[in-house]
Design an enzyme around this catalytic site. Structure first.
Site, PDB file in Angstrom:
ATOM      1  N   ARG A 176       6.901 -13.749   2.879  1.00  0.00           N
ATOM      2  CA  ARG A 176       6.774 -14.427   1.845  1.00  0.00           C
ATOM      3  C   ARG A 176       7.423 -16.022   2.226  1.00  0.00           C
ATOM      4  O   ARG A 176       8.441 -16.432   1.554  1.00  0.00           O
ATOM      5  CB  ARG A 176       7.882 -13.997   0.766  1.00  0.00           C
ATOM      6  CG  ARG A 176       7.268 -12.593   0.028  1.00  0.00           C
ATOM      7  CD  ARG A 176       7.966 -11.825  -0.543  1.00  0.00           C
ATOM      8  NE  ARG A 176       7.448 -10.477  -1.002  1.00  0.00           N
ATOM      9  CZ  ARG A 176       7.801  -9.830  -1.990  1.00  0.00           C
ATOM     10  NH1 ARG A 176       8.834 -10.165  -2.896  1.00  0.00           N
ATOM     11  NH2 ARG A 176       7.066  -8.613  -2.411  1.00  0.00           N
ATOM     12  N   GLU A 178      -3.051  -3.237  -9.149  1.00  0.00           N
ATOM     13  CA  GLU A 178      -2.305  -2.640  -8.130  1.00  0.00           C
ATOM     14  C   GLU A 178      -2.111  -0.907  -8.286  1.00  0.00           C
ATOM     15  O   GLU A 178      -1.290  -0.554  -8.873  1.00  0.00           O
ATOM     16  CB  GLU A 178      -0.886  -3.243  -7.805  1.00  0.00           C
ATOM     17  CG  GLU A 178      -0.600  -2.728  -6.515  1.00  0.00           C
ATOM     18  CD  GLU A 178       1.214  -2.452  -6.788  1.00  0.00           C
ATOM     19  OE1 GLU A 178       1.721  -2.365  -5.627  1.00  0.00           O
ATOM     20  OE2 GLU A 178       1.493  -2.541  -7.735  1.00  0.00           O
ATOM     21  N   ASP A 221       0.525  -5.116 -12.087  1.00  0.00           N
ATOM     22  CA  ASP A 221       1.425  -4.571 -11.299  1.00  0.00           C
ATOM     23  C   ASP A 221       1.578  -3.016 -11.706  1.00  0.00           C
ATOM     24  O   ASP A 221       1.171  -2.609 -12.853  1.00  0.00           O
ATOM     25  CB  ASP A 221       2.794  -5.254 -11.575  1.00  0.00           C
ATOM     26  CG  ASP A 221       3.740  -4.838 -10.387  1.00  0.00           C
ATOM     27  OD1 ASP A 221       3.575  -5.264  -9.386  1.00  0.00           O
ATOM     28  OD2 ASP A 221       4.918  -4.351 -10.972  1.00  0.00           O
TER      29      ASP A 221
END
Ligand code: ABC
Ligand code: CA
Length: 474
Positions: A344, A229, A205
């Site tokens: 989501r 990312e 991340d």
């Protein structure tokens, strides 16, 4: 996974809390509520055939560490990105043994496990007044953090690396990753994580928020393939994270022109074609980038596009190009959620339907990619050539896979695209199959092929002699 084996992987991205839950749990799950909905590792384990049935061989799951509890102005930590103690385990998704059982079950099927890790920050409900304590495990001292300041200027790299993400509702206190206490801790932590759960790969991340100099040792300590990312569309900005920091980025530079090119019938595909060339010069190895259309941070493509041909062409792109393809759970179920948190959705409402058009579409794409990899040793590692035969189509030559993607839409009339033998490598009178329609075509006496694009659908072509499992079900 090492680099070579990672190139042949096809990854299915799961939000652990939202993919599958025990049938005993029946509470309503509204993505917009930002609450835990009950997804578990044990329930993922029961659904591996559903994933493998689409041809994916690797799953990426949410971060697993202990998160801040209770509710905040931005809801609960159901996504797993709000670390409290990286030595603790988030029990909302099950036990460590259940996660190990998931890992074993994947390996027994020849599949792989990738876990998401957050290195840049922890989380707190206080910002400027944040004081770490023992609840933060290894990071209980003020010296483990950069002093408080919000990131305000994404064009100022010092600001991006040293200041804090988040807001007044949930602050993400920024770790002092230049301190050897912090970096030594993380290097040992990731090594232990990979070993405890027998991980095959790690998703990292917020890579751009940590100095590049931190990453090579971390990647080395992980000892497995890492995909990171770096949320920026500029290849000049993202390239050095692969070339120098040794983390293989997700292909955000291609993502934005991909969306713009296919989200309307008047989309400009030349931007995407040019980007594929720029990427070749800015990255040491485009074949190790993570290719995606949807993920948990962006509105689903289907939230703004309803034309099924545009949707299929855009989804095909990551599977027929350079790089490791990532499919985001729910794409096969036709989910249309917009920006976080609406993208989501719980997958159980789909009943895990394996007969839907999109489920079969992903199976066809993965079969085509696998057949090409089996037919040619250099398929995964050699770079594609992308050209634009017309304003509404691109030709992706990644031998032995040749694809024509169009943004003409489902109401378009038939259009012919000529595939030259020099681009395809096909010889005279060769039978070629389209993995999407299962139609067989034959090259002419010079090896050239005139391909008719019908109702704007993608064409994903491979020689019949190399088709492997392509169209074996029809
Ligand atoms: C929560 C709510 C959201 C709300 C948000 C403020 O707070 O749920 O509804 O909008 C986790 C959760 C999120 C949660 C956040 C914050 O934590 O998943 O639900 O959002 O509490 C990673 C993960 C992401 C995760 C975190 C935090 C980080 O993938 O899921 O979020 O651990 C920045 C970071 C990036 C981060 C992203 C969320 O924020 O760099 O790592 N993602 C510009 C900036 C980017 C910035 C992006 C989005 O905006 O450059 O750095 O990402 O804010 C292109 C440009 C880009 C530009 C884009 C928008 O346009 O080239 O540079 O990005 O053209
Ligand atoms: Ca930082």
């Amino acid at each position: 996974l090492d680099d070579t084996s990672a190139r042949s992987a096809s990854v299915y991205q799961i939000i652990t809390d939202r993919f599958a839950r025990p049938s005993s749990v029946s509470s309503t799950c509204n993505a917009s509520d930002r609450k835990y909905c009950g997804g578990t590792y044990a329930s993922i384990t029961e659904k591996l055939d559903y994933i493998a049935g689409m041809g994916f061989d690797t799953i990426w799951i949410s971060p697993i560490v202990e998160n801040i509890g209770g509710t905040t102005g931005l809801g609960e930590a159901y996504h797993g990105y709000w670390t409290l103690d990286p030595d603790g385990f988030n029990s909302n998704f099950g036990t460590a043994d259940e996660l190990k059982a998931l890992s074993s079950a994947l390996h027994a099927k020849g599949m792989h496990l990738m876990i998401d890790v957050v290195i840049n920050h922890v989380a707190a409900t206080s910002g400027s007044t944040f004081q770490p304590d023992s609840a933060y495990g290894p990071f209980s001292q003020s010296s483990d953090y950069h002093p408080f300041c919000w990131i305000q200027d994404y064009n100022n790299q010092t600001n991006v690396e040293d200041c804090w993400l988040g807001d007044d509702q949930v602050a993400l206190p920024d770790l002092n990753t230049e301190s050897s206490t912090v970096s030594d801790y993380w290097n040992n932590w990731v090594k232990t994580l990979v070993s405890n759960y027998t991980l095959d790969a790690v998703r990292i991340d917020t890579v751009k928020h940590v100095p590049k100099t931190f990453w090579p040792n971390f990647v080395n300590s992980a000892g497995v393939f890492t995909q990171g990312e770096v949320l920026n569309g500029d290849p000049v900005y993202v390239g050095p994270y692969q070339n120098d920091a040794k983390v293989n980025p997700f292909n955000y530079p291609a993502y934005y022109p991909l969306v713009r090119g296919f989200n309307q019938t008047s989309g400009d595909l030349s931007e995407l074609v040019t980007m594929t060339q720029t990427i070749k010069s800015d990255f040491n190895d485009p074949t190790l980038l993570g290719s995606f259309l949807n993920n948990h941070d962006n509105p689903r493509f289907e939230s703004t596009v309803t034309d099924t041909s545009l949707i299929k062409n855009a989804h095909a792109y990551p599977f027929v190009t350079d790089g490791i393809p990532y499919g985001y759970y729910g794409s096969e179920a036709g989910f249309t959620g917009g920006a976080d948190p609406d993208n989501r959705e719980p997958l159980w409402t789909s009943n895990y339907d394996t007969s839907s058009d999109m489920y079969k579409f992903f199976a066809s794409l993965n079969a085509a990619r696998k057949a090409a990899g089996n037919a040619s040793d250099s398929f995964y590692s050699s770079q594609m050539n992308v050209t634009s035969p017309s304003s509404s189509s691109i030709l992706i030559a990644k031998q032995p896979l040749i694809s024509i993607l169009s943004n003409s839409g489902s109401s378009a009339s038939d259009a012919t695209v000529n595939v030259q033998a020099s681009a395809s490598g096909w010889s005279a009178n060769t039978q070629v199959i389209d993995a999407i329609s299962c139609e067989t075509l034959t090259t002419d006496g010079s090896g050239n092929l005139a391909v008719t694009v019908k109702t704007g659908l993608p064409r994903v072509l491979i020689a019949n002699s190399q088709k492997g499992q392509v169209c074996s079900g029809s």
